[in-house]
Write an enzyme that holds these catalytic residues in place. Sequence first.
Site, PDB file in Angstrom:
ATOM      1  N   ARG A   1       0.859  -1.178   0.000  1.00 26.93           N
ATOM      2  CA  ARG A   1       0.000   0.000   0.000  1.00 26.93           C
ATOM      3  C   ARG A   1       0.891   1.222   0.000  1.00 26.93           C
ATOM      4  NH1 ARG A   1      -2.208   3.810   3.275  1.00 26.93           N
ATOM      5  NH2 ARG A   1      -2.322   3.074   5.420  1.00 26.93           N
TER       6      ARG A   1
ATOM      7  N   HIS B   1      -2.238  11.243   1.224  1.00 29.97           N
ATOM      8  CA  HIS B   1      -1.720  10.937   2.557  1.00 29.97           C
ATOM      9  C   HIS B   1      -1.135  12.238   3.138  1.00 29.97           C
ATOM     10  CE1 HIS B   1      -0.375   7.470   5.236  1.00 29.97           C
ATOM     11  NE2 HIS B   1       0.084   8.544   5.851  1.00 29.97           N
TER      12      HIS B   1
END
Length: 514
Positions: free
Chosen positions: A118, A162
């Site tokens: 990921r 993110h």
Amino acid sequence: MKTFVVLLLLLLTLFITALHVSASSDDAWSNIEKQRLDTGGLSRDSFPEGFVFGTAASAYQVEGMASKEGRGPSIWDVFVKVPGNIVKNATGEVSVDQYHRYKEDVDLMHKLNFDAYRFSISWSRIFPNGKGKVNWKGVAYYNRLINSMLEKGITPYANLYHYDLPLALQEKYGGLLGDQVVKDFADYADFCFKTFGDRVKNWMTFNEPRVVAALGFDNGINPPNRCSKPFGNCTAGNSATEPYIAAHNLILSHAEAAKRYREKYQPKQKGRIGILLDFVWYEPLTRGKADNYAAQRARDFHVGWFLHPLVYGEYPRTMQEIVGERLPKFSKSDVKTVKNSFDFIGINQYTSYYMYDPHQPKPNVTGYQQDWNVGFAYERTKDPIGRRAYSQWLYEVPWGMYKAVTYIKERYGNPNVILAENGMDDPGNVTFPDALYDRERVNYYRSYLKELKRAMDDGANVTGYFAWSLLDNFEWLLGYSSRFGIVYVDFKTLKRYPKMSAYWFKQMLERKKH
Ligand SMILES: *[C@@H]1O[C@H](CO)[C@@H](O)[C@H](O)[C@H]1NC(C)=O
Ligand SMILES: *[C@@H]1O[C@H](CO)[C@@H](O)[C@H](O)[C@H]1NC(C)=O
Ligand SMILES: *[C@@H]1O[C@H](CO)[C@@H](O)[C@H](O)[C@H]1NC(C)=O
Ligand SMILES: *[C@@H]1O[C@H](CO)[C@@H](O)[C@H](O)[C@H]1NC(C)=O
Ligand SMILES: *[C@@H]1O[C@H](CO)[C@@H](O)[C@H](O)[C@H]1NC(C)=O
């Protein structure tokens, strides 16, 4: 005579021992790989067929080349440059240089028997200004990364955000406070689906939107550093309203991106899309009613803030009552896009705290954290909730994993969950090679995975698990003073050395030849 022989034997033993010790640490270390480590009975077979094991990381934390190859700045790039903001003034300018070393890292994942990685895509590496002109060098990088994963049998799980909002959008309309961000994010996501979606079948829109809203707009310790005066050291902001506005725009951005994926790409590409939510387990400190309510408020203000709208189309009732007019509302058409806008939910689970009712009158200054109206405790009748890792917020509480996952199952209709982050950190100044013997991390993973399995055996629909993180890397405000990796990185040479926990995963994940 007898004594002489004994003495000789003793000397010989000492000599052999000395030889052994003086052998290079590399040699000593290679034995670790052969040593059988205690998996606590866990193996691939403990988990359902097709269960995915991977590691997770994010773009700014590992890529490096932050201001090179056409990447535009994000709000973090300017923040880290202010002296004093990050421990030792560290930045992600180089970090662990995955931009150049991705092949070695993907190789390592493969050797350690992981199935998936990921990673996150840096929005401003694709669109240096947040929108408009494309940086094709950035596109080429992600193509190289994805292709190298596929070559090694590592399944890509791509996260689109993110923490790293393009600075240009912050300056243009206040970033997450501007509703233009919904379309800009969806356009960026659309570009990624179109460009990478032939190979990427697992998409995530946002990582930890709660952290983004709370740390960026309530206490302001993360960029864009906005808060009300009493809650932090910010030049501007409003902790009573802005966290809720940012969160609302994050939810709408997620939903709009998911809608684009489902309408334009999913039928052909056959992938799936979700979001990543952090979830601290909140356990009532006592059995009293008031503490139970406090713990429930905490869960609602934490994971419920995002998951409740996604599952039920509205914010939790507790939040509606407490926040009142300050809480943005979903229009009828918003509800249509938001509700059920996911194929899976990623849960980042590390720690647990006790919650109690502080029995205090409502504070006269309002903010998101004040709205919870709870007290935090880390021990119960002098019994610590768990050993603390290096990070102040991280107590090791394996049973919290069981409770968190079970709560999601029970309160939110047993959605498909991917346990998307889990791990612990050591201080950055650990000595090498002692740091490779990370027995505490092995204990952490073994005990948490056992509790995850227990929750699954009791019916939770969890289909994957991602350890945070493969490598020691740039840990935001802590810079390089915190090491979350199962692989040690020498930050001077950037050489990677698997720790004991890496070999633990390798053994636990061995594929049996049937
Ligand atoms: C960070 O930068 C400031 C300003 O240049 C300097 O005074 C300070 O000593 C630096 N801190 C460290 C740990 O290097
Ligand atoms: C608050 O922020 C200002 C400007 O960013 C800085 O100069 C000051 O040292 C900070 N104060 C504290 C207590 O952190
Ligand atoms: C909150 O109340 C305290 C005590 O009554 C008072 O000193 C303080 O100024 C008030 N703060 C605000 C922001 O109104
Ligand atoms: C778990 O989730 C998967 C993926 O959404 C789904 O196919 C499966 O039916 C679910 N299983 C249960 C027991 O709900
Ligand atoms: C690492 O730093 C901590 C302070 O953060 C200190 O207490 C500890 O002694 C240091 N350890 C080593 C091995 O230098």
